[in-house]
Design a protein around this motif. Structure first.
Motif, mmCIF file in Angstrom:
data_model
loop_
_atom_site.group_PDB
_atom_site.id
_atom_site.type_symbol
_atom_site.label_atom_id
_atom_site.label_comp_id
_atom_site.label_asym_id
_atom_site.label_seq_id
_atom_site.Cartn_x
_atom_site.Cartn_y
_atom_site.Cartn_z
ATOM 1 N N GLU A 73 9.956 9.753 4.307
ATOM 2 C CA GLU A 73 9.933 8.965 2.116
ATOM 3 C C GLU A 73 11.278 8.527 2.759
ATOM 4 O OE1 GLU A 73 7.131 10.453 0.827
ATOM 5 O OE2 GLU A 73 6.919 11.434 2.357
ATOM 6 N N GLY A 103 0.820 -1.254 -0.218
ATOM 7 C CA GLY A 103 -0.064 -0.394 -0.206
ATOM 8 C C GLY A 103 0.889 1.607 -0.141
ATOM 9 N N LYS A 104 0.089 2.464 0.224
ATOM 10 C CA LYS A 104 0.934 3.488 0.588
ATOM 11 C C LYS A 104 1.817 4.070 1.201
ATOM 12 C CE LYS A 104 -0.746 8.022 0.713
ATOM 13 N NZ LYS A 104 -1.563 9.133 0.950
ATOM 14 N N VAL A 105 1.593 3.340 2.527
ATOM 15 C CA VAL A 105 1.695 3.456 3.309
ATOM 16 C C VAL A 105 3.132 2.375 3.951
ATOM 17 C CG1 VAL A 105 1.624 4.056 6.116
ATOM 18 C CG2 VAL A 105 0.931 5.192 4.719
ATOM 19 N N SER A 124 3.236 -2.266 3.708
ATOM 20 C CA SER A 124 3.311 -3.861 3.509
ATOM 21 C C SER A 124 3.221 -4.180 4.025
ATOM 22 C CB SER A 124 4.589 -3.620 2.353
ATOM 23 O OG SER A 124 5.537 -4.324 2.863
#
Length: 190
Positions: free
Chosen positions: A83, A21-23, A25
């Motif tokens: 990030e 996902g975005k944030v 796994s």
């Protein structure tokens, strides 16, 4: 000690990716246990995060934000995920300014800790600053925040009544309390 630790080590035999996902796994690892048998481990992978205990004029900066997983708002210290390839110190400065509108003139790391080592690799780097200047408030487009400033006694009251219930913020309040009692934020020498 290392010989004892080696006796506890699990060896990864296979890894099956489940979700990315975005944030986070999710993966399922098959491991060989110290006794030779096998088992599975469900692992949440996370890029890591930063959090900042920011004190302005004797008051801690907090962010009130809705947390979908909790189904309510939560008061927390400013924080956010790293990030890709980002230095934690740079991330701490960025998150503090984005979420509060204050930039640290000086900042230092207190601790780094794992949030849930039984199933996740997320590590949070906790920083502290008492030296702030005006910056640019710029939360992410999907972040809706309300900022407040509280005294140490008010922070303890917020913990007692459940408005602060996350580990990183409770740890920050405890470090601040320790500073009031000893002049140190923990194991530091300042």
């Amino acid at each position: 000690m290392s010989s004892s630790s080696n006796k506890l080590e699990e060896v990864t035999i296979a890894t099956q990716p489940i979700f990315t996902g975005k944030v986070i796994s999710l993966q399922v690892d098959t491991v060989q246990l110290p006794n030779g048998k096998t088992s599975t481990r469900e692992i949440v992978k996370h890029p890591g995060a930063v959090a900042v205990l920011a004190i302005k004029d004797g008051r801690m900066l907090l962010v009130d934000q809705y947390r979908q997983a909790m189904g309510r708002t939560e008061l927390e210290i400013p924080a956010g995920k790293l990030e890709a390839g980002e230095d934690p110190l740079d991330a701490a400065k960025r998150e503090l300014e984005e979420e509060t509108g204050y930039r640290p003139r000086s900042i230092r790391r207190l601790h780094s800790f794992y949030t849930s080592p039984g199933f996740a690799d997320e590590i949070i780097h906790l920083y502290v600053t008492e030296d702030l200047e005006e910056g640019q408030y710029a939360p992410d487009e999907d972040e809706f925040l309300h900022n407040i400033e509280v005294t140490l006694d008010e922070a303890w009251d917020l913990i007692a009544n459940g408005r602060i219930s996350d580990a990183k913020t409770i740890m920050a309040v405890q470090a601040w309390q320790l500073y009031h009692l000893t002049g140190k934020f923990g194991y530091d020498n300042e």
